[in-house]
Design an enzyme around this catalytic site. Structure first.
Site, PDB file in Angstrom:
ATOM      1  N   TYR A  24      26.603   6.292  35.118  1.00  0.00           N
ATOM      2  CA  TYR A  24      25.597   5.365  35.661  1.00  0.00           C
ATOM      3  C   TYR A  24      25.578   4.050  34.876  1.00  0.00           C
ATOM      4  CZ  TYR A  24      22.750   7.402  31.872  1.00  0.00           C
ATOM      5  OH  TYR A  24      22.291   7.845  30.671  1.00  0.00           O
ATOM      6  N   HIS A  58      27.706  12.604  30.952  1.00  0.00           N
ATOM      7  CA  HIS A  58      27.312  13.312  29.727  1.00  0.00           C
ATOM      8  C   HIS A  58      26.115  14.209  29.985  1.00  0.00           C
ATOM      9  CE1 HIS A  58      24.679   9.769  29.842  1.00  0.00           C
ATOM     10  NE2 HIS A  58      23.798  10.531  29.221  1.00  0.00           N
TER      11      HIS A  58
END
Lengths: 241, 191
Positions: A146, A159
């Site tokens: 993002y 992540h």
């Protein structure tokens, strides 16, 4: 008398606190040196968390927020590994809490300004306690990368955030797991705040092809090491002996 | 004397980021259906109001802004100086209007440590937030306690040792502000 002390932290294998490439650190990172002192009971004894806090679906993020058992969007993954100490001893009963974005790279959080859709069946929140062999696993979906404001707009690699408690407050660890092969990894200032290459690589979850090929999901292995605690012995002998 | 050498490196820290509440205090950000309670909501169960003290304060960044996206964890022994496996831990976030965190807990007792020294009453704090690449650690002591012989305080010769000592503001109430940077930067500990 029996005493215990934590192995000293090797700060060369941790992130730099004051790392201006990560803009948020500029006005938040302390400037002074930390004060070291011998471990006391406060750092060594607890907290330890009880099994009865863990619900059945706490480590299944594909179901723990879904309505009518509808799967969240995205592909399913298993993230698993072991928690051990620096002497390779597995840690039983370590509490692992995770949080992550959904498949579109959006967090279910009011402060997330990323204009991506939320997923009504996914909160991105899970936890578990490790088994007697230090083993843990989470069933979840692949978090998306993002954009976020840093030096202009930058992109976070995919992540999962990890928070871990072992047996001691001094073993407390908060970190992130990245995904093998993600091209954004090398651009990430948060990961690059760690100078040591080997330490940096230890945060990358490794694709387990054999496990992935036998199930309808991709499996990533991520082992976690908490600080070791060593026994120290105070002199009990009287003077002159 | 140390005989065993560590074989592995500790896993490195990474920042907890701005959305840590989702994983650590989901009910505080209205994710209500996963965990019945947030971990560390109450440090000690079954205590009466008159047994409790209040510790309140804010966490200030280098611009003097009080943060509301920070998580503070506290860990302490009980009033007798004993550490219990299942109590004494709390998690706090500042109120988003007042920017103050408030901990209601029992006052920890002093204890004789495995160094055989007497440790003055204190809580251990960990502080995690966006912008902090590693969790920070500090301690809260209390100004109305005997602090002269505490093993940690007695090795700190810095002027800002007061940054570790909560001020009494009312009966059973203490103020403990945390300064991440600046002239009043709090002493952080390599625990």
């Amino acid at each position: 008398m029996n005493a215990k002390s934590l192995i000293k932290r090797n700060y060369k294998k941790h992130p730099e606190i004051d790392f201006p490439d990560y803009k948020s650190s500029i006005f938040r990172a302390p400037k002074n040196r930390k004060i070291s002192f011998p471990s006391s009971n406060t750092e060594i004894i607890g907290p330890i968390f009880n099994k009865n806090i863990i619900g059945k679906l706490d480590n299944d993020l594909t179901l723990n927020f879904s309505r009518n058992k509808i799967s969240p969007l995205g592909h399913k993954i298993i993230v698993y590994g072991t928690v051990s100490d620096q002497f390779t001893n597995p840690i039983e009963g370590a509490l692992i809490e995770i949080w992550q974005a959904n498949a579109a790279g959006k967090y279910l959080h009011n402060n997330d300004e990323n204009p991506a859709p939320i997923d009504p069946n996914f909160a991105g929140c899970g936890r578990c306690l490790t088994s007697s062999t230090g083993y843990y696993e989470f069933l979840t979906i692949q978090p998306g990368p993002y954009p976020y404001p840093n030096r202009g707009i930058e992109w976070r690699p995919m992540h999962i955030h990890f928070s871990i408690f072992g047996k001691s407050f001094g073993q407390r660890l908060i970190t992130q797991m990245y995904f093998e092969g993600d091209p954004l990894i090398k651009l990430c200032p948060m990961l690059n705040s760690i100078g040591n290459e080997k330490a940096k690589n230890s945060l990358i979850g490794v694709l387990d092809t054999s496990r992935s090929n036998t199930q309808n999901l991709l499996a990533y292995k991520f082992d976690i090491v908490l600080r070791g605690i060593k026994q120290t012995y105070f002199e009990n002998r009287k003077e002159g002996l | 004397m140390e005989t065993i050498k560590a074989k592995l490196d500790e896993t490195p820290f990474q920042t907890a980021g701005p959305f840590l509440h989702i994983g650590c205090m989901p009910n505080a950000v209205k994710i209500n259906k996963i965990y019945q309670n947030d971990l560390g909501e109450i440090p000690f169960k079954d205590k009466q109001e008159n047994e409790l003290i209040t510790i309140e304060g804010s966490v200030f960044d280098g611009n003097g802004v009080a943060l509301d996206d920070v998580m503070i964890e506290t860990w302490q022994c009980d009033e007798k100086g004993k550490f219990n496996a299942d109590s004494g831990f709390a998690r706090l976030i500042p109120n988003n209007i007042t920017k103050k965190f408030t901990l209601k807990t029992i006052k920890p007792g002093s204890y004789k440590g495995f160094d055989r020294k007497t440790h003055s009453p204190h809580l251990s704090l960990s502080i995690s937030a966006r912008g902090l690449n590693m969790t920070l650690n500090t301690r809260v002591y209390f100004e109305d306690d005997e602090l002269k012989n505490d093993p940690l305080l007695s090795i700190i010769s810095l002027d800002n040792v007061n940054s570790l000592i909560a001020k009494k503001i009312r009966k059973n109430s203490y103020l403990f502000d945390i300064f991440l940077q600046g002239d009043r930067e709090t002493i952080f500990l390599d625990i």
